[in-house]
Design a protein around this motif. Structure first.
Motif, PDB file in Angstrom:
ATOM      1  N   TRP A 142       0.780  -1.220  -0.369  1.00 49.50           N
ATOM      2  CA  TRP A 142      -0.053   0.406  -0.008  1.00 49.50           C
ATOM      3  C   TRP A 142       0.777   1.341  -0.106  1.00 49.50           C
ATOM      4  O   TRP A 142       0.639   2.249  -0.233  1.00 49.50           O
ATOM      5  CB  TRP A 142      -1.002  -0.096   1.720  1.00 49.50           C
ATOM      6  N   TYR A 143       2.130   0.918   0.693  1.00 50.17           N
ATOM      7  CA  TYR A 143       2.787   2.705   1.209  1.00 50.17           C
ATOM      8  C   TYR A 143       3.678   2.823  -0.514  1.00 50.17           C
ATOM      9  O   TYR A 143       3.900   3.888  -0.921  1.00 50.17           O
ATOM     10  CB  TYR A 143       3.657   2.369   2.749  1.00 50.17           C
ATOM     11  N   ALA A 144       4.235   1.487  -0.370  1.00 51.16           N
ATOM     12  CA  ALA A 144       4.691   1.351  -2.247  1.00 51.16           C
ATOM     13  C   ALA A 144       4.213   2.222  -3.136  1.00 51.16           C
ATOM     14  O   ALA A 144       4.657   3.372  -3.857  1.00 51.16           O
ATOM     15  CB  ALA A 144       5.122   0.483  -2.833  1.00 51.16           C
ATOM     16  N   LYS A 145       2.695   2.244  -3.403  1.00 50.77           N
ATOM     17  CA  LYS A 145       1.713   2.850  -4.438  1.00 50.77           C
ATOM     18  C   LYS A 145       1.617   4.097  -3.846  1.00 50.77           C
ATOM     19  O   LYS A 145       2.084   4.577  -4.932  1.00 50.77           O
ATOM     20  CB  LYS A 145       0.778   2.418  -3.976  1.00 50.77           C
ATOM     21  N   LYS A 174       4.022  11.620   2.143  1.00 52.43           N
ATOM     22  CA  LYS A 174       4.400  11.067   2.494  1.00 52.43           C
ATOM     23  C   LYS A 174       5.067   9.849   3.772  1.00 52.43           C
ATOM     24  O   LYS A 174       4.785   9.028   4.153  1.00 52.43           O
ATOM     25  CB  LYS A 174       5.035  10.340   2.114  1.00 52.43           C
ATOM     26  N   GLU A 175       5.200  11.528   4.721  1.00 51.28           N
ATOM     27  CA  GLU A 175       5.763  10.810   5.848  1.00 51.28           C
ATOM     28  C   GLU A 175       4.712  11.128   6.906  1.00 51.28           C
ATOM     29  O   GLU A 175       4.231  10.239   7.890  1.00 51.28           O
ATOM     30  CB  GLU A 175       6.353  12.397   6.087  1.00 51.28           C
ATOM     31  N   SER A 176       3.234  11.466   6.553  1.00 44.45           N
ATOM     32  CA  SER A 176       2.274  11.403   7.233  1.00 44.45           C
ATOM     33  C   SER A 176       1.544   9.806   7.640  1.00 44.45           C
ATOM     34  O   SER A 176       0.523   9.726   8.202  1.00 44.45           O
ATOM     35  CB  SER A 176       0.459  12.290   6.421  1.00 44.45           C
ATOM     36  N   VAL A 177       1.675   9.106   6.919  1.00 42.82           N
ATOM     37  CA  VAL A 177       0.962   7.972   7.173  1.00 42.82           C
ATOM     38  C   VAL A 177       1.323   6.561   7.412  1.00 42.82           C
ATOM     39  O   VAL A 177       0.995   5.572   7.234  1.00 42.82           O
ATOM     40  CB  VAL A 177      -0.094   6.935   5.597  1.00 42.82           C
ATOM     41  N   GLY A 178       2.636   6.855   8.485  1.00 39.36           N
ATOM     42  CA  GLY A 178       3.261   5.907   9.256  1.00 39.36           C
ATOM     43  C   GLY A 178       4.705   5.195   8.618  1.00 39.36           C
ATOM     44  O   GLY A 178       4.638   5.851   7.145  1.00 39.36           O
TER      45      GLY A 178
END
Length: 357
Positions: A142-145, A174-178
């Motif tokens: 998910w994060y890679a997307k 990008k920094e805000s989701v974990g």
């Protein structure tokens, strides 16, 4: 908190950047504990805390369902700038755009759409079977997307004449989701989202005049997506203090949520540990929504799993709760090296000392 702290000055956090703004990719600047002094003296710190306090003042006494008005686009100024661009005329003399032509409600709706996209990607990326109960590795997919698409997503919110700002602003998203390595989430990530919104104000995409919509529509939607991430991928709390921390994941909704409840006709701090009061009012108040989420995620007596919140329920007024939480946020989040070492600084939130005037 001192009386003078309640309303920050209407400073650079709501000014559009000059036409000559040189945007840069934000990077870490706080590498050792002594560097924390640089952070507390920085323009970034002043603008960030000013932004938080301005929003805190804006939502005071208002429900999430409050009917609010958002700013209109300054069409004439925007058209003047567009005409100048078409004619290849220098626009140095143009009036700075407070809304950059993409102002709320359009920008607010585009930010909600961006968050809806992140939500949809969670549905499209189900957890994988793995031996470990926590930190589901599907989160990395998910994060890679997001990592790949962040600039494209931000570009849907930022108007084309400010396209140069997109790479800088996208870093905060990008920094805000974990963290994809540790598969954890905490108040530092939450701060990055607040910084993302602050940057959008500084370039004029949002206005601080839209503070109610920023909190109630955008930040509240962000919270919903983060809770879904935390539940779906069983994310670990980043730097949690366990029972002695306010909450495993969030802090800002407790600040803004307590401000919402100031001067409430009947809900007092003692009521947020009352299940009936929470169930009946959580859709109107961010603070109570946070309490509901905690009780869904944790078992056992509230006083045991959330001792700090239990203690706060004994404070006599929401105003005192709000002031205490702001002090606590500064001390436990903004002045803690393990949190701030990950914060990134660029041209919009710079590390240089506060400039006067």
């Amino acid at each position: 908190m001192a009386e003078g702290e309640r309303q920050p000055p209407p400073d650079s956090s709501e000014e559009a950047p000059p036409a000559t703004q040189n945007f840069i990719i934000p990077k870490k600047e706080i590498h050792t504990v002594p560097d924390m002094g640089k952070w507390k003296r920085s323009q970034a710190y002043a603008d960030y805390i000013g932004f938080i306090l301005t929003l805190n003042e804006g939502v005071k006494g208002k429900k999430l369902t409050f009917e609010y008005r958002v700013s209109e686009m300054w069409n004439e100024v925007h058209e003047e700038k567009e005409q100048a661009a078409k004619q290849n005329v220098s626009c140095d003399e143009c009036i700075p755009l407070p809304c950059a032509g993409h102002c709320a409600p359009e920008a607010i709706e585009k930010l909600v759409a961006l968050l809806n996209t992140l939500d949809r990607w969670i549905d499209e990326t189900p957890p994988v079977d793995q031996p470990s109960r926590f930190g589901n590795k599907a989160y990395r997919i998910w994060y890679a997307k997001l990592d790949e698409e962040a600039e494209n997503l931000v570009a849907t919110v930022v108007p084309t004449h400010l396209a140069a700002a997109v790479p800088e602003v996208a870093v905060y998203l990008k920094e805000s989701v974990g963290n994809s390595t540790r598969i954890d989430y905490g108040t530092g990530h939450e701060a990055a989202f607040a910084a993302f919104l602050c940057c959008l104000c500084k370039i004029g995409v949002l206005r601080v005049d839209d503070q109610i919509a920023i909190v109630f529509k955008v930040f509240n939607r962000y919270l919903e997506v983060m809770r879904k991430l935390q539940k779906t991928y069983r994310m670990e709390p980043a730097g949690s203090q366990g029972v002695w921390g306010l909450d495993d994941f969030q802090f800002l909704p407790f600040i803004w949520g307590s401000s919402q409840l100031i001067d409430h006709p009947y809900l007092e701090p003692r009521h947020f540990v009352d299940e009936k009061a929470v169930n009946e009012n959580h859709k109107d108040y961010m603070f109570l929504e946070c309490i509901l989420f905690i009780t869904e995620m944790k078992t056992g007596p509230f006083a045991e799993h959330s001792n700090q919140l239990w203690n706060i329920s004994a404070v006599p007024s929401w105003s005192k709760v709000n002031q205490g939480l702001i002090r606590m946020y500064k001390a436990e989040c903004l002045e803690k090296f393990p949190v701030i070492q990950h914060f990134k600084f660029g041209s919009l939130l710079p590390i240089h000392p506060v400039t006067s005037g």
